[in-house]
Design a protein around this motif. Structure first.
Motif, PDB file in Angstrom:
ATOM      1  N   UNK A   1       0.869  -1.169   0.000  1.00 30.94           N
ATOM      2  CA  UNK A   1       0.000   0.000   0.000  1.00 30.94           C
ATOM      3  C   UNK A   1       0.907   1.220   0.000  1.00 30.94           C
ATOM      4  N   UNK A   2       0.705   2.095  -0.988  1.00 30.29           N
ATOM      5  CA  UNK A   2       1.518   3.303  -1.068  1.00 30.29           C
ATOM      6  C   UNK A   2       0.602   4.512  -1.137  1.00 30.29           C
ATOM      7  N   UNK A   3       1.111   5.640  -0.684  1.00 32.34           N
ATOM      8  CA  UNK A   3       0.385   6.902  -0.756  1.00 32.34           C
ATOM      9  C   UNK A   3       1.229   7.861  -1.562  1.00 32.34           C
ATOM     10  N   UNK A   4       0.680   8.383  -2.646  1.00 34.34           N
ATOM     11  CA  UNK A   4       1.398   9.312  -3.496  1.00 34.34           C
ATOM     12  C   UNK A   4       0.682  10.652  -3.518  1.00 34.34           C
ATOM     13  N   UNK A   5       1.442  11.712  -3.364  1.00 35.69           N
ATOM     14  CA  UNK A   5       0.920  13.062  -3.478  1.00 35.69           C
ATOM     15  C   UNK A   5       1.756  13.745  -4.544  1.00 35.69           C
ATOM     16  N   UNK A   6       1.260  13.776  -5.767  1.00 36.24           N
ATOM     17  CA  UNK A   6       2.045  14.270  -6.896  1.00 36.24           C
ATOM     18  C   UNK A   6       1.417  15.549  -7.440  1.00 36.24           C
ATOM     19  N   UNK A   7       2.235  16.565  -7.570  1.00 35.42           N
ATOM     20  CA  UNK A   7       1.794  17.834  -8.139  1.00 35.42           C
ATOM     21  C   UNK A   7       2.755  18.249  -9.237  1.00 35.42           C
ATOM     22  N   UNK A   8       2.235  18.747 -10.323  1.00 35.30           N
ATOM     23  CA  UNK A   8       3.044  19.265 -11.405  1.00 35.30           C
ATOM     24  C   UNK A   8       2.910  20.786 -11.371  1.00 35.30           C
ATOM     25  N   UNK A   9       3.703  21.419 -10.522  1.00 40.27           N
ATOM     26  CA  UNK A   9       3.563  22.847 -10.311  1.00 40.27           C
ATOM     27  C   UNK A   9       4.132  23.679 -11.448  1.00 40.27           C
ATOM     28  N   UNK A  10       5.182  23.209 -12.093  1.00 42.48           N
ATOM     29  CA  UNK A  10       5.851  24.014 -13.110  1.00 42.48           C
ATOM     30  C   UNK A  10       5.864  23.332 -14.468  1.00 42.48           C
ATOM     31  N   UNK A  11       4.923  22.447 -14.713  1.00 41.20           N
ATOM     32  CA  UNK A  11       4.897  21.699 -15.959  1.00 41.20           C
ATOM     33  C   UNK A  11       4.342  22.463 -17.127  1.00 41.20           C
TER      34      UNK A  11
END
Length: 64
Positions: free
Chosen positions: A54-64
């Motif tokens: 079980x994994x928790x990912x918090x991914x944001x592409x702020x400057x994409x």
């Protein structure tokens, strides 16, 4: 506070246009009520079953 500082607010519709132009995609979520991992780090590890994590990912592409 607004009366004291004498600041005038912009119309809410102007603010909404700014947000609408910036939105490209919405929220994506995949969830279950209960999840149980089966790997060598858990107490009741079952070698007969396939390993799972079980994994928790918090991914944001702020400057994409």
């Amino acid at each position: 506070m607004l009366k004291y500082t004498k600041i005038s607010l912009e119309l809410l519709t102007d603010m909404l246009l700014m947000f609408e132009r910036g939105i490209h995609n919405g929220l994506v979520q995949a969830s279950k009520r209960y999840g149980k991992a089966n790997n060598y780090t858990v107490e009741d590890y079952n070698k007969m079953k396939e390993d799972s994590w079980i994994i928790n990912q918090d991914c944001n592409n702020l400057y994409g």
